[in-house]
Design a protein around this motif. Sequence first.
Motif, PDB file in Angstrom:
ATOM      1  N   TYR A  28       0.825  -1.189   0.000  1.00 40.07           N
ATOM      2  CA  TYR A  28       0.000   0.000   0.000  1.00 40.07           C
ATOM      3  C   TYR A  28       0.867   1.250   0.000  1.00 40.07           C
ATOM      4  CZ  TYR A  28       0.995  -1.019   4.904  1.00 40.07           C
ATOM      5  OH  TYR A  28       1.626  -1.339   6.085  1.00 40.07           O
ATOM      6  N   TYR A  29       0.244   2.370  -0.330  1.00 41.56           N
ATOM      7  CA  TYR A  29       0.938   3.645  -0.373  1.00 41.56           C
ATOM      8  C   TYR A  29       0.923   4.354   0.977  1.00 41.56           C
ATOM      9  CZ  TYR A  29      -0.083   2.825  -5.309  1.00 41.56           C
ATOM     10  OH  TYR A  29      -0.210   2.272  -6.558  1.00 41.56           O
ATOM     11  N   SER A  30      -0.192   4.229   1.659  1.00 41.22           N
ATOM     12  CA  SER A  30      -0.328   4.854   2.952  1.00 41.22           C
ATOM     13  C   SER A  30      -1.238   4.010   3.823  1.00 41.22           C
ATOM     14  CB  SER A  30      -0.877   6.281   2.835  1.00 41.22           C
ATOM     15  OG  SER A  30      -2.188   6.270   2.306  1.00 41.22           O
ATOM     16  N   ILE A  31      -1.148   4.233   5.101  1.00 41.08           N
ATOM     17  CA  ILE A  31      -1.972   3.494   6.041  1.00 41.08           C
ATOM     18  C   ILE A  31      -2.323   4.425   7.187  1.00 41.08           C
ATOM     19  CG2 ILE A  31      -0.006   2.579   7.342  1.00 41.08           C
ATOM     20  CD1 ILE A  31      -1.681  -0.066   7.559  1.00 41.08           C
ATOM     21  N   GLY A  32      -3.507   4.240   7.725  1.00 36.41           N
ATOM     22  CA  GLY A  32      -3.921   5.119   8.797  1.00 36.41           C
ATOM     23  C   GLY A  32      -4.909   4.474   9.736  1.00 36.41           C
ATOM     24  N   TRP A  33      -5.145   5.174  10.821  1.00 31.29           N
ATOM     25  CA  TRP A  33      -6.118   4.767  11.818  1.00 31.29           C
ATOM     26  C   TRP A  33      -7.216   5.810  11.920  1.00 31.29           C
ATOM     27  CZ3 TRP A  33      -6.185   0.099  14.148  1.00 31.29           C
ATOM     28  CH2 TRP A  33      -5.001  -0.649  14.108  1.00 31.29           C
ATOM     29  N   GLU A  43     -13.508   9.821  12.339  1.00 30.64           N
ATOM     30  CA  GLU A  43     -12.468  10.826  12.234  1.00 30.64           C
ATOM     31  C   GLU A  43     -11.096  10.176  12.105  1.00 30.64           C
ATOM     32  OE1 GLU A  43     -12.409  13.210  15.766  1.00 30.64           O
ATOM     33  OE2 GLU A  43     -12.031  11.505  17.097  1.00 30.64           O
ATOM     34  N   GLY A  44     -10.218  10.868  11.402  1.00 23.58           N
ATOM     35  CA  GLY A  44      -8.856  10.397  11.267  1.00 23.58           C
ATOM     36  C   GLY A  44      -8.071  10.610  12.548  1.00 23.58           C
ATOM     37  N   VAL A  45      -7.260   9.641  12.901  1.00 21.62           N
ATOM     38  CA  VAL A  45      -6.457   9.690  14.115  1.00 21.62           C
ATOM     39  C   VAL A  45      -4.979   9.854  13.787  1.00 21.62           C
ATOM     40  CG1 VAL A  45      -5.764   8.457  16.196  1.00 21.62           C
ATOM     41  CG2 VAL A  45      -8.140   8.339  15.407  1.00 21.62           C
ATOM     42  N   ALA A  46      -4.461   8.967  12.957  1.00 22.82           N
ATOM     43  CA  ALA A  46      -3.054   8.995  12.589  1.00 22.82           C
ATOM     44  C   ALA A  46      -2.869   8.327  11.241  1.00 22.82           C
ATOM     45  CB  ALA A  46      -2.200   8.289  13.645  1.00 22.82           C
ATOM     46  N   CYS A  47      -1.974   8.866  10.433  1.00 22.62           N
ATOM     47  CA  CYS A  47      -1.696   8.305   9.115  1.00 22.62           C
ATOM     48  C   CYS A  47      -0.200   8.286   8.859  1.00 22.62           C
ATOM     49  CB  CYS A  47      -2.387   9.110   8.013  1.00 22.62           C
ATOM     50  SG  CYS A  47      -4.182   9.068   8.059  1.00 22.62           S
ATOM     51  N   LEU A  48       0.220   7.337   8.052  1.00 20.11           N
ATOM     52  CA  LEU A  48       1.622   7.186   7.685  1.00 20.11           C
ATOM     53  C   LEU A  48       1.731   7.007   6.184  1.00 20.11           C
ATOM     54  CD1 LEU A  48       4.665   6.625   8.332  1.00 20.11           C
ATOM     55  CD2 LEU A  48       4.007   4.230   8.630  1.00 20.11           C
ATOM     56  N   SER A  49       2.537   7.832   5.546  1.00 20.91           N
ATOM     57  CA  SER A  49       2.826   7.696   4.125  1.00 20.91           C
ATOM     58  C   SER A  49       4.056   6.826   3.949  1.00 20.91           C
ATOM     59  CB  SER A  49       3.052   9.063   3.482  1.00 20.91           C
ATOM     60  OG  SER A  49       3.462   8.924   2.140  1.00 20.91           O
ATOM     61  N   ILE A  50       3.914   5.741   3.200  1.00 19.08           N
ATOM     62  CA  ILE A  50       5.024   4.821   3.005  1.00 19.08           C
ATOM     63  C   ILE A  50       6.111   5.446   2.144  1.00 19.08           C
ATOM     64  CG2 ILE A  50       5.701   2.519   2.203  1.00 19.08           C
ATOM     65  CD1 ILE A  50       3.852   2.620   4.678  1.00 19.08           C
ATOM     66  N   ASN A  51       5.716   6.215   1.148  1.00 21.27           N
ATOM     67  CA  ASN A  51       6.664   6.768   0.189  1.00 21.27           C
ATOM     68  C   ASN A  51       7.682   7.705   0.835  1.00 21.27           C
ATOM     69  OD1 ASN A  51       7.663   7.222  -2.523  1.00 21.27           O
ATOM     70  ND2 ASN A  51       6.712   9.252  -2.394  1.00 21.27           N
ATOM     71  N   ASP A  52       7.211   8.643   1.641  1.00 20.54           N
ATOM     72  CA  ASP A  52       8.113   9.628   2.214  1.00 20.54           C
ATOM     73  C   ASP A  52       8.230   9.551   3.735  1.00 20.54           C
ATOM     74  OD1 ASP A  52       5.828  12.475   1.753  1.00 20.54           O
ATOM     75  OD2 ASP A  52       5.720  10.729   3.057  1.00 20.54           O
ATOM     76  N   GLY A  53       7.478   8.652   4.346  1.00 19.90           N
ATOM     77  CA  GLY A  53       7.567   8.471   5.783  1.00 19.90           C
ATOM     78  C   GLY A  53       6.885   9.533   6.607  1.00 19.90           C
ATOM     79  N   SER A  54       6.166  10.427   5.972  1.00 22.32           N
ATOM     80  CA  SER A  54       5.506  11.483   6.712  1.00 22.32           C
ATOM     81  C   SER A  54       4.357  10.921   7.533  1.00 22.32           C
ATOM     82  CB  SER A  54       5.004  12.578   5.769  1.00 22.32           C
ATOM     83  OG  SER A  54       4.047  12.061   4.857  1.00 22.32           O
ATOM     84  N   THR A  55       4.068  11.581   8.621  1.00 24.30           N
ATOM     85  CA  THR A  55       2.999  11.160   9.515  1.00 24.30           C
ATOM     86  C   THR A  55       2.043  12.306   9.776  1.00 24.30           C
ATOM     87  OG1 THR A  55       4.322  11.673  11.481  1.00 24.30           O
ATOM     88  CG2 THR A  55       4.403   9.411  10.649  1.00 24.30           C
TER      89      THR A  55
END
Length: 112
Positions: A28-33, A43-55
């Motif tokens: 996947y490209y990104s994953i979140g809770w 509501e969004g709690v936390a997300c992580l982008s795999i490509n650049d590691g941003s949170t």
Amino acid sequence: QVQLVESGGGSVQPGGSLRLSCAASLDYYSIGWFRQAPGKEREGVACLSINDGSTYYDDSVKGRFTISRDNAKNTVYLQMNSLKPEDTAVYYCMVQSFLDYWGQGTQVTVSS
């Protein structure tokens, strides 16, 4: 079959900790809770982008929750510390790939 298997939910007293896990069977490209309390919007709690590691963290959980990933297991975690009653909700993981996929949800209850 694409699977997102969540675990780690439960009941805890205020100030306690839980760690949620989401094991994914795909890349996947990104994953979140996300979370949803009864009668309220998801509501969004936390997300992580795999490509650049941003949170990303919602303001309500900054400094208390941490999203991380185990590459070998293709599993994402949400470490939840200093839990508050207002954190009570069903928590869902979601991965973004060619299509988006959601986990089944896991209940987190914070009460005395």
